[in-house]
Motif scaffolding. Structure first.
Motif, PDB file in Angstrom:
ATOM      1  N   LEU A  20      19.158  -8.989  13.632  1.00 33.74           N
ATOM      2  CA  LEU A  20      17.614  -8.891  12.361  1.00 33.74           C
ATOM      3  C   LEU A  20      18.269  -8.754  11.164  1.00 33.74           C
ATOM      4  N   PRO A  21      16.902 -10.221  10.417  1.00 30.59           N
ATOM      5  CA  PRO A  21      17.689  -9.821   8.620  1.00 30.59           C
ATOM      6  C   PRO A  21      16.988  -8.221   8.362  1.00 30.59           C
ATOM      7  N   ASP A  22      17.698  -7.642   7.442  1.00 33.31           N
ATOM      8  CA  ASP A  22      17.522  -6.346   6.349  1.00 33.31           C
ATOM      9  C   ASP A  22      16.023  -6.401   6.060  1.00 33.31           C
ATOM     10  N   TRP A  23      15.027  -7.571   5.500  1.00 33.04           N
ATOM     11  CA  TRP A  23      14.360  -7.916   4.668  1.00 33.04           C
ATOM     12  C   TRP A  23      12.915  -7.885   5.858  1.00 33.04           C
ATOM     13  N   LEU A  24      13.230  -8.152   7.299  1.00 32.71           N
ATOM     14  CA  LEU A  24      12.661  -8.250   7.968  1.00 32.71           C
ATOM     15  C   LEU A  24      12.287  -6.658   8.709  1.00 32.71           C
ATOM     16  N   GLU A  25      12.857  -5.852   8.861  1.00 28.39           N
ATOM     17  CA  GLU A  25      12.632  -4.521   9.173  1.00 28.39           C
ATOM     18  C   GLU A  25      12.200  -3.572   7.565  1.00 28.39           C
ATOM     19  N   ASP A  26      12.388  -4.446   6.244  1.00 30.55           N
ATOM     20  CA  ASP A  26      11.962  -3.739   4.700  1.00 30.55           C
ATOM     21  C   ASP A  26      10.507  -4.463   4.743  1.00 30.55           C
ATOM     22  N   GLU A  27      10.241  -5.670   4.872  1.00 33.95           N
ATOM     23  CA  GLU A  27       8.600  -6.476   5.099  1.00 33.95           C
ATOM     24  C   GLU A  27       7.728  -5.756   5.956  1.00 33.95           C
ATOM     25  N   LEU A  28       8.333  -4.557   7.507  1.00 33.39           N
ATOM     26  CA  LEU A  28       7.158  -4.134   8.719  1.00 33.39           C
ATOM     27  C   LEU A  28       7.299  -2.475   7.073  1.00 33.39           C
ATOM     28  N   GLU A  29       7.970  -1.806   6.770  1.00 31.03           N
ATOM     29  CA  GLU A  29       8.457  -0.660   6.056  1.00 31.03           C
ATOM     30  C   GLU A  29       7.099  -1.461   5.115  1.00 31.03           C
ATOM     31  N   ASN A  30       7.198  -2.146   4.008  1.00 33.79           N
ATOM     32  CA  ASN A  30       6.685  -2.682   2.794  1.00 33.79           C
ATOM     33  C   ASN A  30       4.821  -2.519   3.147  1.00 33.79           C
ATOM     34  N   VAL A  31       4.686  -3.111   4.762  1.00 35.09           N
ATOM     35  CA  VAL A  31       2.884  -3.686   5.186  1.00 35.09           C
ATOM     36  C   VAL A  31       2.495  -2.161   5.684  1.00 35.09           C
ATOM     37  N   PHE A  32       3.344  -1.420   6.478  1.00 35.03           N
ATOM     38  CA  PHE A  32       3.065   0.054   6.433  1.00 35.03           C
ATOM     39  C   PHE A  32       2.649   0.747   5.716  1.00 35.03           C
ATOM     40  N   LYS A  33       3.391   0.741   4.316  1.00 35.83           N
ATOM     41  CA  LYS A  33       2.685   1.234   3.041  1.00 35.83           C
ATOM     42  C   LYS A  33       1.704   0.887   2.204  1.00 35.83           C
ATOM     43  N   LYS A  34       1.457  -0.905   3.103  1.00 31.74           N
ATOM     44  CA  LYS A  34       0.500  -1.070   2.405  1.00 31.74           C
ATOM     45  C   LYS A  34      -0.867  -0.454   2.881  1.00 31.74           C
ATOM     46  N   ILE A  35      -1.211  -1.112   4.566  1.00 36.56           N
ATOM     47  CA  ILE A  35      -1.591  -0.257   4.981  1.00 36.56           C
ATOM     48  C   ILE A  35      -2.382   1.347   4.314  1.00 36.56           C
ATOM     49  N   LYS A  36      -1.763   2.738   4.312  1.00 38.88           N
ATOM     50  CA  LYS A  36      -0.977   3.393   3.874  1.00 38.88           C
ATOM     51  C   LYS A  36      -2.039   2.904   2.870  1.00 38.88           C
ATOM     52  N   ASP A  37      -1.990   2.731   2.067  1.00 41.68           N
ATOM     53  CA  ASP A  37      -2.963   2.433   0.569  1.00 41.68           C
ATOM     54  C   ASP A  37      -3.997   2.423   0.744  1.00 41.68           C
ATOM     55  N   LEU A  38      -4.483   1.336   1.547  1.00 45.12           N
ATOM     56  CA  LEU A  38      -5.656   0.321   2.105  1.00 45.12           C
ATOM     57  C   LEU A  38      -6.706   1.475   2.652  1.00 45.12           C
ATOM     58  N   LEU A  39      -6.561   2.357   3.577  1.00 46.22           N
ATOM     59  CA  LEU A  39      -6.867   3.418   4.594  1.00 46.22           C
ATOM     60  C   LEU A  39      -7.244   4.511   2.966  1.00 46.22           C
ATOM     61  N   LYS A  40      -6.238   4.402   2.419  1.00 39.56           N
ATOM     62  CA  LYS A  40      -7.026   5.571   1.288  1.00 39.56           C
ATOM     63  C   LYS A  40      -7.934   5.054   0.443  1.00 39.56           C
ATOM     64  N   ILE A  41      -7.684   4.026  -0.368  1.00 43.21           N
ATOM     65  CA  ILE A  41      -9.309   3.073  -1.239  1.00 43.21           C
ATOM     66  C   ILE A  41     -10.715   2.981  -0.330  1.00 43.21           C
ATOM     67  N   LEU A  42     -10.182   2.608   0.968  1.00 46.87           N
ATOM     68  CA  LEU A  42     -10.730   2.835   2.270  1.00 46.87           C
ATOM     69  C   LEU A  42     -12.007   3.993   2.040  1.00 46.87           C
ATOM     70  N   GLU A  43     -11.069   5.060   2.460  1.00 44.79           N
ATOM     71  CA  GLU A  43     -12.032   6.533   2.260  1.00 44.79           C
ATOM     72  C   GLU A  43     -13.128   6.706   1.181  1.00 44.79           C
ATOM     73  N   GLU A  44     -12.691   6.283   0.034  1.00 43.88           N
ATOM     74  CA  GLU A  44     -13.082   6.289  -1.085  1.00 43.88           C
ATOM     75  C   GLU A  44     -14.313   5.429  -1.321  1.00 43.88           C
ATOM     76  N   GLU A  45     -14.041   3.969  -0.428  1.00 40.49           N
ATOM     77  CA  GLU A  45     -14.932   3.222  -1.182  1.00 40.49           C
ATOM     78  C   GLU A  45     -16.395   3.346  -0.123  1.00 40.49           C
ATOM     79  N   LEU A  46     -15.517   3.498   1.057  1.00 41.50           N
ATOM     80  CA  LEU A  46     -16.455   3.980   2.491  1.00 41.50           C
ATOM     81  C   LEU A  46     -17.790   5.187   2.013  1.00 41.50           C
ATOM     82  N   ASN A  47     -17.045   6.324   1.984  1.00 45.21           N
ATOM     83  CA  ASN A  47     -17.517   7.715   2.064  1.00 45.21           C
ATOM     84  C   ASN A  47     -18.853   7.708   1.589  1.00 45.21           C
TER      85      ASN A  47
END
Length: 114
Positions: A87-114
């Protein structure tokens, strides 16, 4: 009061991440994240946010990133099913990066949509 409960969405995301962590450590043959992707609690919440805010570019990005998680999980599943233990390390790293992006997007959306 917000239309969306972003605190709950964050909890759902963390639960999804925990299930992915288990998925990565165990046999993936009994899991199909592509099929189950829209059936997760977080997937349902993303769909709801997307349906109600289709024109928002951050919502579109949230939907895209969630679909990306599901695709990465399916790629990992495929590698495990063909007994490719490299299993390529970059694939697990990419999965972790996408989770971080989603967490950040949720923060942004909480501000935008409130």
């Amino acid at each position: 009061m917000s239309k969306h409960d972003f605190e709950s969405a964050n909890r759902m995301l963390m639960n999804l991440k925990k299930s992915f962590d288990v998925f990565l450590k165990n046999d993936a043959s009994s899991h199909s994240f592509e099929k189950a992707g829209s059936e997760t609690e977080f997937g349902k919440e993303v769909a709801k946010i997307f349906d109600e805010n289709k024109d928002n570019p951050n919502v579109k990005n949230l939907d895209f990133q969630y679909k990306k998680i599901i695709q990465i999980a399916n790629d990992i599943q495929h590698l495990k099913q063909v007994n490719d233990n490299t299993l390529p390390d970059w694939l697990e790293d990419e999965l972790e990066n996408v989770f971080k992006k989603i967490k950040d997007l949720l923060k942004i959306l909480e501000e935008e949509l409130n």
